[in-house]
Design a protein around this motif. Structure first.
Motif, PDB file in Angstrom:
ATOM      1  N   LEU A  12       0.833  -1.203   0.000  1.00 50.20           N
ATOM      2  CA  LEU A  12       0.000   0.000   0.000  1.00 50.20           C
ATOM      3  C   LEU A  12       0.867   1.252   0.000  1.00 50.20           C
ATOM      4  CD1 LEU A  12      -2.902   1.259   0.324  1.00 50.20           C
ATOM      5  CD2 LEU A  12      -2.391   1.321   2.763  1.00 50.20           C
ATOM      6  N   LEU A  13       1.887   1.265   0.834  1.00 51.60           N
ATOM      7  CA  LEU A  13       2.792   2.421   0.889  1.00 51.60           C
ATOM      8  C   LEU A  13       3.454   2.654  -0.461  1.00 51.60           C
ATOM      9  CD1 LEU A  13       4.410   1.819   4.380  1.00 51.60           C
ATOM     10  CD2 LEU A  13       2.769   3.609   3.775  1.00 51.60           C
ATOM     11  N   ARG A  14       3.928   1.585  -1.096  1.00 49.29           N
ATOM     12  CA  ARG A  14       4.555   1.721  -2.424  1.00 49.29           C
ATOM     13  C   ARG A  14       3.566   2.299  -3.437  1.00 49.29           C
ATOM     14  NH1 ARG A  14       5.992  -3.736  -2.116  1.00 49.29           N
ATOM     15  NH2 ARG A  14       7.715  -3.927  -0.698  1.00 49.29           N
ATOM     16  N   ASN A  15       2.307   1.846  -3.372  1.00 51.19           N
ATOM     17  CA  ASN A  15       1.284   2.359  -4.292  1.00 51.19           C
ATOM     18  C   ASN A  15       1.022   3.849  -4.090  1.00 51.19           C
ATOM     19  OD1 ASN A  15       0.925  -0.160  -5.444  1.00 51.19           O
ATOM     20  ND2 ASN A  15      -0.819  -0.681  -4.162  1.00 51.19           N
ATOM     21  N   TYR A  16       1.326   4.355  -2.917  1.00 50.37           N
ATOM     22  CA  TYR A  16       1.134   5.770  -2.606  1.00 50.37           C
ATOM     23  C   TYR A  16       2.443   6.562  -2.680  1.00 50.37           C
ATOM     24  CZ  TYR A  16      -3.778   5.632  -1.388  1.00 50.37           C
ATOM     25  OH  TYR A  16      -5.146   5.541  -1.443  1.00 50.37           O
TER      26      TYR A  16
ATOM     27  N   LEU B  20      -7.510   1.403   5.646  1.00 48.49           N
ATOM     28  CA  LEU B  20      -7.523   2.698   4.968  1.00 48.49           C
ATOM     29  C   LEU B  20      -8.969   2.997   4.616  1.00 48.49           C
ATOM     30  CD1 LEU B  20      -6.035   5.093   3.658  1.00 48.49           C
ATOM     31  CD2 LEU B  20      -5.856   3.704   1.583  1.00 48.49           C
ATOM     32  N   ASP B  21      -9.546   4.033   5.253  1.00 44.78           N
ATOM     33  CA  ASP B  21     -10.943   4.337   4.965  1.00 44.78           C
ATOM     34  C   ASP B  21     -11.065   5.231   3.733  1.00 44.78           C
ATOM     35  OD1 ASP B  21     -10.629   7.018   5.737  1.00 44.78           O
ATOM     36  OD2 ASP B  21     -11.548   6.730   7.696  1.00 44.78           O
ATOM     37  N   GLN B  22     -12.295   5.509   3.345  1.00 43.30           N
ATOM     38  CA  GLN B  22     -12.552   6.272   2.121  1.00 43.30           C
ATOM     39  C   GLN B  22     -12.076   7.712   2.195  1.00 43.30           C
ATOM     40  OE1 GLN B  22     -16.745   5.756   1.552  1.00 43.30           O
ATOM     41  NE2 GLN B  22     -16.514   3.751   0.614  1.00 43.30           N
ATOM     42  N   THR B  23     -11.890   8.240   3.405  1.00 46.37           N
ATOM     43  CA  THR B  23     -11.429   9.620   3.546  1.00 46.37           C
ATOM     44  C   THR B  23      -9.906   9.710   3.552  1.00 46.37           C
ATOM     45  OG1 THR B  23     -11.455   9.547   5.972  1.00 46.37           O
ATOM     46  CG2 THR B  23     -13.490  10.239   4.865  1.00 46.37           C
ATOM     47  N   GLY B  24      -9.215   8.569   3.481  1.00 41.60           N
ATOM     48  CA  GLY B  24      -7.760   8.570   3.455  1.00 41.60           C
ATOM     49  C   GLY B  24      -7.107   8.397   4.814  1.00 41.60           C
ATOM     50  N   VAL B  25      -7.897   8.097   5.848  1.00 43.76           N
ATOM     51  CA  VAL B  25      -7.323   7.867   7.175  1.00 43.76           C
ATOM     52  C   VAL B  25      -6.799   6.441   7.237  1.00 43.76           C
ATOM     53  CG1 VAL B  25      -7.776   7.753   9.651  1.00 43.76           C
ATOM     54  CG2 VAL B  25      -8.793   9.572   8.278  1.00 43.76           C
ATOM     55  N   LEU B  26      -5.515   6.329   7.493  1.00 42.45           N
ATOM     56  CA  LEU B  26      -4.847   5.039   7.607  1.00 42.45           C
ATOM     57  C   LEU B  26      -4.661   4.719   9.083  1.00 42.45           C
ATOM     58  CD1 LEU B  26      -3.226   2.658   6.321  1.00 42.45           C
ATOM     59  CD2 LEU B  26      -1.206   4.129   6.498  1.00 42.45           C
ATOM     60  N   GLU B  27      -5.060   3.523   9.473  1.00 45.13           N
ATOM     61  CA  GLU B  27      -4.857   3.061  10.847  1.00 45.13           C
ATOM     62  C   GLU B  27      -4.079   1.755  10.782  1.00 45.13           C
ATOM     63  OE1 GLU B  27      -7.795   3.422  14.253  1.00 45.13           O
ATOM     64  OE2 GLU B  27      -7.957   1.277  13.742  1.00 45.13           O
ATOM     65  N   VAL B  28      -2.908   1.745  11.419  1.00 41.46           N
ATOM     66  CA  VAL B  28      -2.032   0.578  11.411  1.00 41.46           C
ATOM     67  C   VAL B  28      -1.962   0.035  12.831  1.00 41.46           C
ATOM     68  CG1 VAL B  28       0.300  -0.251  10.926  1.00 41.46           C
ATOM     69  CG2 VAL B  28      -0.693   1.562   9.523  1.00 41.46           C
ATOM     70  N   LYS B  29      -2.182  -1.270  12.979  1.00 39.75           N
ATOM     71  CA  LYS B  29      -2.168  -1.891  14.304  1.00 39.75           C
ATOM     72  C   LYS B  29      -1.009  -2.864  14.423  1.00 39.75           C
ATOM     73  CE  LYS B  29      -7.085  -1.386  14.983  1.00 39.75           C
ATOM     74  NZ  LYS B  29      -8.361  -2.022  15.253  1.00 39.75           N
ATOM     75  N   LEU B  30      -0.326  -2.781  15.569  1.00 36.12           N
ATOM     76  CA  LEU B  30       0.743  -3.700  15.913  1.00 36.12           C
ATOM     77  C   LEU B  30       0.310  -4.469  17.164  1.00 36.12           C
ATOM     78  CD1 LEU B  30       2.153  -0.937  14.709  1.00 36.12           C
ATOM     79  CD2 LEU B  30       4.197  -2.215  15.190  1.00 36.12           C
TER      80      LEU B  30
ATOM     81  N   THR C 222       0.966   0.948  19.748  1.00 39.36           N
ATOM     82  CA  THR C 222       0.165  -0.183  19.279  1.00 39.36           C
ATOM     83  C   THR C 222      -0.694   0.206  18.079  1.00 39.36           C
ATOM     84  OG1 THR C 222       0.090  -0.988  21.540  1.00 39.36           O
ATOM     85  CG2 THR C 222      -1.469  -1.961  20.018  1.00 39.36           C
ATOM     86  N   VAL C 223      -1.185   1.460  18.054  1.00 45.48           N
ATOM     87  CA  VAL C 223      -1.971   1.959  16.927  1.00 45.48           C
ATOM     88  C   VAL C 223      -1.319   3.237  16.413  1.00 45.48           C
ATOM     89  CG1 VAL C 223      -4.209   2.850  16.182  1.00 45.48           C
ATOM     90  CG2 VAL C 223      -4.113   0.990  17.840  1.00 45.48           C
ATOM     91  N   VAL C 224      -1.067   3.280  15.111  1.00 39.62           N
ATOM     92  CA  VAL C 224      -0.521   4.468  14.459  1.00 39.62           C
ATOM     93  C   VAL C 224      -1.555   4.926  13.434  1.00 39.62           C
ATOM     94  CG1 VAL C 224       1.367   5.404  13.069  1.00 39.62           C
ATOM     95  CG2 VAL C 224       1.841   3.622  14.755  1.00 39.62           C
ATOM     96  N   ARG C 225      -1.908   6.208  13.491  1.00 42.20           N
ATOM     97  CA  ARG C 225      -2.897   6.773  12.557  1.00 42.20           C
ATOM     98  C   ARG C 225      -2.281   7.931  11.787  1.00 42.20           C
ATOM     99  NH1 ARG C 225      -5.797   6.161  17.173  1.00 42.20           N
ATOM    100  NH2 ARG C 225      -7.452   4.622  17.102  1.00 42.20           N
ATOM    101  N   ALA C 226      -2.747   8.110  10.564  1.00 38.68           N
ATOM    102  CA  ALA C 226      -2.294   9.230   9.740  1.00 38.68           C
ATOM    103  C   ALA C 226      -3.248   9.411   8.578  1.00 38.68           C
ATOM    104  CB  ALA C 226      -0.885   8.975   9.220  1.00 38.68           C
ATOM    105  N   ASN C 227      -3.199  10.579   7.985  1.00 38.59           N
ATOM    106  CA  ASN C 227      -3.908  10.844   6.736  1.00 38.59           C
ATOM    107  C   ASN C 227      -2.950  10.499   5.605  1.00 38.59           C
ATOM    108  OD1 ASN C 227      -6.329  11.949   7.897  1.00 38.59           O
ATOM    109  ND2 ASN C 227      -5.091  13.720   8.467  1.00 38.59           N
ATOM    110  N   LEU C 228      -3.342   9.535   4.800  1.00 36.26           N
ATOM    111  CA  LEU C 228      -2.497   9.056   3.713  1.00 36.26           C
ATOM    112  C   LEU C 228      -2.924   9.682   2.401  1.00 36.26           C
ATOM    113  CD1 LEU C 228      -0.334   7.055   2.609  1.00 36.26           C
ATOM    114  CD2 LEU C 228      -2.181   5.364   2.432  1.00 36.26           C
TER     115      LEU C 228
END
Length: 169
Positions: free
Chosen positions: A39-43, A59-69, A85-91
């Motif tokens: 996904l990161l490479r595609n972006y 990755l929701d429709q608004t571009g909010v990415l939530e990554v869980k460890l 444990t959770v990292v969020r960002a606008n992708l």
């Protein structure tokens, strides 16, 4: 006979209205990646921005990415970085903005990473926004997903991070 023809065209219309969007969504989902690294490479971002031990992402429709460890962990690129444990960002293409859950060590201080930007991949540079300044690093540091270690990392009662002796070396 004419009634049967209309019925068939109605069936065809239903097929077009129902199945075509379904097939398109499956095609779009297939275009999206099966891993956070793809996904990161595609972006337009390097695959190694997140550790190899990512449990799941959304990755929701608004571009909010939530990554869980599974648990918070620490890794080292140029300096040490701490993943919650959770990292969020606008992708969006070439950038992660409004990051939450990622910190970088600078001069013995842990500063929250606010954004990660790749303006021009041909430059070989990535910008890390630590709030006070932008730090330029080589993109090559982020090519491969890092191994993230949780050894010695814990939380105390006040919620502040504390690190075991081995992680402080």
């Amino acid at each position: 006979m004419a009634l049967r023809m209309r019925f068939r065209s109605f069936e065809a219309a239903i097929v077009v209205v129902v199945l075509v969007p379904l097939l398109l969504s499956v095609t779009v989902a297939a275009a999206y990646s099966s891993s956070i690294h793809e996904l990161l490479r595609n972006y337009g971002l390097p695959a190694g921005l997140f550790p190899e031990t990512v449990k799941s992402y959304n990755l929701d429709q608004t571009g909010v990415l939530e990554v869980k460890l599974d648990q918070p962990c620490m890794t080292k690129y140029d300096t040490r970085m701490l993943f919650e444990t959770v990292v969020r960002a606008n992708l969006s293409f070439g950038q992660l903005k409004g990051l939450e859950g990622l910190s970088q060590e600078e001069l013995f201080l842990w500063l929250p990473v606010k954004g990660i930007i790749v303006n021009d991949p041909s430059s070989g540079l990535i910008l890390i926004d630590i709030g006070l300044a932008y730090k330029q690093l080589s993109l090559s540091l982020f090519e491969v997903p890092p191994i993230c270690r949780s050894q010695g990392l814990s939380r105390n009662i006040e919620g502040r991070k504390s690190f075991g002796f081995q992680d402080l070396r």
